[in-house]
Design a protein around this motif. Structure first.
Motif, short mmCIF file in Angstrom:
data_model
loop_
_atom_site.label_atom_id
_atom_site.label_comp_id
_atom_site.label_asym_id
_atom_site.label_seq_id
_atom_site.Cartn_x
_atom_site.Cartn_y
_atom_site.Cartn_z
N ASN A 1 98.59 -23.10 36.69
CA ASN A 1 97.17 -22.86 36.41
C ASN A 1 97.11 -22.09 35.09
OD1 ASN A 1 94.59 -21.60 36.23
ND2 ASN A 1 94.31 -21.78 38.45
N ASP B 1 94.61 -21.27 33.28
CA ASP B 1 93.54 -20.27 33.22
C ASP B 1 94.03 -18.93 33.77
OD1 ASP B 1 92.10 -22.38 32.28
OD2 ASP B 1 90.64 -22.44 33.91
N LYS C 1 92.99 -34.60 39.54
CA LYS C 1 91.61 -35.04 39.81
C LYS C 1 90.75 -33.94 40.42
CE LYS C 1 92.45 -40.00 40.45
NZ LYS C 1 92.44 -41.13 41.44
N ASN C 2 91.37 -32.99 41.10
CA ASN C 2 90.59 -32.03 41.89
C ASN C 2 90.60 -30.59 41.38
OD1 ASN C 2 89.62 -33.59 44.47
ND2 ASN C 2 91.73 -34.24 44.13
N ALA C 3 91.55 -30.24 40.51
CA ALA C 3 91.58 -28.87 39.99
C ALA C 3 90.43 -28.65 39.01
CB ALA C 3 92.91 -28.59 39.32
N SER C 4 89.75 -27.53 39.14
CA SER C 4 88.62 -27.22 38.25
C SER C 4 89.07 -26.37 37.06
CB SER C 4 87.54 -26.48 39.02
OG SER C 4 88.07 -25.29 39.58
N PHE C 5 90.36 -26.20 36.89
CA PHE C 5 90.92 -25.37 35.83
C PHE C 5 91.87 -26.20 34.98
CE2 PHE C 5 93.09 -24.78 39.89
CZ PHE C 5 94.37 -25.19 39.61
N ASP C 6 92.31 -25.63 33.90
CA ASP C 6 93.26 -26.29 33.01
C ASP C 6 94.65 -26.22 33.65
OD1 ASP C 6 94.44 -27.52 30.89
OD2 ASP C 6 94.11 -25.89 29.44
N ASN D 1 92.15 -24.77 44.46
CA ASN D 1 90.93 -23.95 44.41
C ASN D 1 91.01 -22.81 43.40
OD1 ASN D 1 89.85 -25.56 46.39
ND2 ASN D 1 90.24 -24.13 48.07
N GLY D 2 92.17 -22.62 42.77
CA GLY D 2 92.29 -21.61 41.73
C GLY D 2 92.71 -20.24 42.22
#
Length: 429
Positions: free
Chosen positions: A162, A164, A281-286, A263-264
């Motif tokens: 992750n 971020d 496809k599902n990670a909301s982070f870089d 989910n980060g």
């Protein structure tokens, strides 16, 4: 008792085979009906399995495939196969995890794809040699060189990051190369962000732990015996236990742990590259991936994950239909779809650089590349001998759970587990 059970199982299968040898399963419109058993959950290619099966059924005039998902990964599939076989039933095509290759070979009737081709599809006599490298074929062979099945799912463990969280922790631009780095970065992530540093996958197998143990200079299995209860093996499990205790590593159900990463809530995830499509496809982070870590100053060893496809169909008609389905799965465009939908490394030739294959995909998708690069370090997934396979794997899982959940003493727990597995192996000789 186990030998009596195996004798009973063999007699049951022989009697059942005699009763049904001339009775292939058929659909209402006369197609040969076969069952395909797989372990691909929604997060690991389940949608792609459904699409490939649906597409095959639409284009086939003679064969209809029913796909069946088996939870608990390859151990769960083997347990279900054992139950079905005891009742005289079998599916037709099955995914057999590499760690259960010996167990499958010694306990279940199957037909080598080479034999099926020779007897039922002579026009495909060169299919295997034209589509597979000898080194790839070898991992699906027995010790005499016979093809038990054909490689299908090929993976290696990678470390997802992750970016971020790394940035917030002051680790931007850093890439962990060793497990010592992972520990150091996890402590920094916990201190700076109050998030977990790493989750090391915990499905119903010990593949990730084998990668760590083997790379530290020990073995899960050596000379057909459990061999992990030694200094190097203790170091790996103590490493994991300590990180769980100080909350720099997450310990929980595998699906929940991986979802926490998506989910980060976790900085790093050590798992199969086959998760890269779902994560991407599902990670909301870089997010990015890197090659699996090694241990400082030691040779890294990467166990080949995944499975082969084996034919367990009973009748000649069902065996021929099974081969037709397998051949379809190995078409360039379908291997490409399988890789895109799962993240597995392609098992066949001429896919990576093929315009119909992965040529364009690889230009845009970086997360699979570490797995492809580290295939030169591949070693076999540890496989316990014959009748002890399922029980030995379960004992490894119980050992992991006791060490990580109950804070059990590492050396004592590992020694007891190793002795128990080896006693079982000795009693089954």
């Amino acid at each position: 008792m186990k030998r009596l059970f195996l004798l009973f199982l063999t007699l049951t299968l022989l009697l059942s085979a005699c009763k049904t040898s001339n009775e292939p399963k058929k659909t209402a419109d006369g197609k040969i009906k076969i069952e395909y058993w797989h372990v691909n959950a929604e997060t690991q290619g389940g949608k792609t399995v459904k699409q490939l099966v649906d597409d095959f059924n639409k284009q086939s005039k003679d064969v209809y495939v029913v796909a069946k998902y088996n939870p608990e990964m390859y151990k769960g599939l083997m347990q279900n196969l054992q139950s079905e076989a005891a009742g005289g039933r079998t599916p037709d095509v099955v995914q057999v995890g590499w760690s259960f290759k010996n167990y499958f070979k010694d306990n279940f009737p199957y037909t080598s794809p080479s034999k099926v081709i020779k007897e039922s599809a002579p026009n495909d006599k060169d299919f295997i040699s034209q589509n597979f490298e000898p080194k790839m074929l070898k991992i699906a062979q027995d010790d005499k060189g016979e093809q038990i099945g054909l490689p299908y799912s090929i993976s290696s463990p990678v470390l997802f990051i992750n970016k971020d969280i790394f940035k917030k922790a002051g680790l931007e631009g850093k890439t962990p190369k060793t497990w010592e780095d992972v520990k150091e970065y996890s402590e920094i992530i916990k201190k700076k962000t109050n998030k977990y540093g790493v989750f090391i996958q915990e499905p119903a197998d010990s593949w990730a732990q084998q990668a760590m143990v083997d790379s530290n200079g020990s073995h899960i299995v050596k000379d057909n015996k459990a061999a992990f209860a030694n200094k190097e093996g203790y170091e790996v499990y103590k490493y994991m236990q300590d990180m769980v205790k100080n909350k720099t590593a997450l310990h929980m159900n595998d699906e929940q742990g991986q979802q926490n990463f998506v989910n980060g809530n976790v900085g790093m995830l050590f798992t199969t590259v086959a998760k890269q499509t779902h994560i991407g496809k599902n990670a909301s982070f870089d997010v990015t991936s890197t090659e699996m870590p090694g241990w400082k100053g030691k040779e890294k060893k990467t166990p080949a994950g995944g499975a082969m496809l084996a034919i367990t169909a009973k009748t000649k008609e069902e065996q021929k239909a099974s081969w037709e389905f397998m051949k379809y799965l190995y078409k360039v465009e379908n291997v490409s779809a399988w890789t895109k939908g799962t993240g597995y490394v392609p098992p066949t030739k001429n896919v990576i650089d093929n315009p119909k294959g992965l040529q364009e995909y690889l230009k845009k998708n970086e997360m699979i590349k570490p797995a492809i690069r580290q295939m030169t370090n591949v070693v076999p997934w540890a496989s316990f001998p014959d009748a002890t396979g399922l029980e030995s794997e379960q004992k490894l899982l119980d050992m992991r759970d006791r060490i990580l959940s109950d804070d059990a003493p590492v050396e004592k727990t590992m020694k007891e587990t190793q002795d128990s597995i080896n006693l079982e192996i000795e009693n089954n000789k």
